[in-house]
Motif scaffolding. Sequence first.
Motif, short mmCIF file in Angstrom:
data_model
loop_
_atom_site.label_atom_id
_atom_site.label_comp_id
_atom_site.label_asym_id
_atom_site.label_seq_id
_atom_site.Cartn_x
_atom_site.Cartn_y
_atom_site.Cartn_z
N SER A 14 0.99 -1.12 0.03
CA SER A 14 0.11 0.01 0.05
C SER A 14 1.06 1.43 0.00
CB SER A 14 -0.91 0.02 1.14
OG SER A 14 -0.30 0.17 2.63
N ASN A 15 2.14 1.12 0.48
CA ASN A 15 2.99 2.25 0.54
C ASN A 15 3.54 2.45 -0.96
OD1 ASN A 15 3.48 3.49 3.16
ND2 ASN A 15 3.26 1.30 3.71
N GLU A 184 1.37 6.95 6.87
CA GLU A 184 2.59 6.26 6.18
C GLU A 184 2.28 6.59 4.59
OE1 GLU A 184 2.19 2.10 6.88
OE2 GLU A 184 3.84 2.25 8.17
C1 GRF Z 1 4.11 -0.71 6.62
O1 GRF Z 1 3.57 -0.60 7.97
C2 GRF Z 1 5.58 -0.54 6.87
O2 GRF Z 1 6.01 0.70 7.54
C3 GRF Z 1 6.24 -1.49 7.32
O3 GRF Z 1 5.32 -2.73 7.10
C4 GRF Z 1 4.13 -2.29 6.47
C5 GRF Z 1 3.89 -2.40 4.83
O4 GRF Z 1 2.70 -2.16 4.31
N1 GRF Z 1 7.33 -1.96 7.37
P1 GRF Z 1 2.55 -2.25 2.69
O5 GRF Z 1 3.15 -3.38 2.42
O6 GRF Z 1 3.32 -1.08 2.09
O7 GRF Z 1 1.17 -1.94 2.63
#
Ligand code: GRF
Length: 210
Positions: A14-15, A184
């Motif tokens: 999702s990031n 995030e």
């Molecule tokens: C996020 O909370 C990131 O900070 C942590 O793992 C999660 C990854 O989420 N390291 P996504 O895969 O980007 O949805």
Amino acid sequence: MKHRVVVLISGNGSNLQAIIDAVKDRTLPSVTITRVVSNRKAAYGLTRAEQAGIPTLYFPLKPYTDAGRSREEYDRDLAERVAESEPDVVVLAGWMHIFTSAFLDRFPNRVINLHPALPGEFDGAGAIERAFRAFQEGKTDHTGVMVHNVTTTVDGGSVIVSERVPIEPGTTLEALEARIHSVEHRLIVQGLAAKLRELYPHQFFESATA
Ligand code: GRF
């Protein structure tokens, strides 16, 4: 002048999606994501990359451990593959491995990581859950999110951007996780923009919203 970014993921992505969307809506007009790398085949982030037309690479650790080969060898080979995409910045967005200098030395001062906690508070995995438990034990009233430079110390590099997230009485872990993830998705874009401004002060352009 496009700035080339490689994103490393291990899960939902999702990031990664937040960065893809920021490129598409021109919040990050000078960025092109040249490759998405995952150490897990099932990572939905690979699907997100494919849907966005971004080249992907699945690069698991297991064949190395099965063959008795070291983390350093894995990190060095992975760095070689990532270097093929000639990244200006390498973004770790949910990458669940700790890098040795065999990887980091290939991209000095160019690897950044997103971590769902404030500097020095809940380093390592399960940060959101640990912050929530500390809140339930009355030990804290907040947690946060940061984007930081990556060094060989877990979540220990200098901070690029961070944001405090208060934990409201009566909130649930699920609600806190949702709140953290929304922070995030904003901070990963702001952190990447700040890193590119640092590296390319006279070239990097962004819209005011980044
Ligand atoms: C996020 O909370 C990131 O900070 C942590 O793992 C999660 C990854 O989420 N390291 P996504 O895969 O980007 O949805």
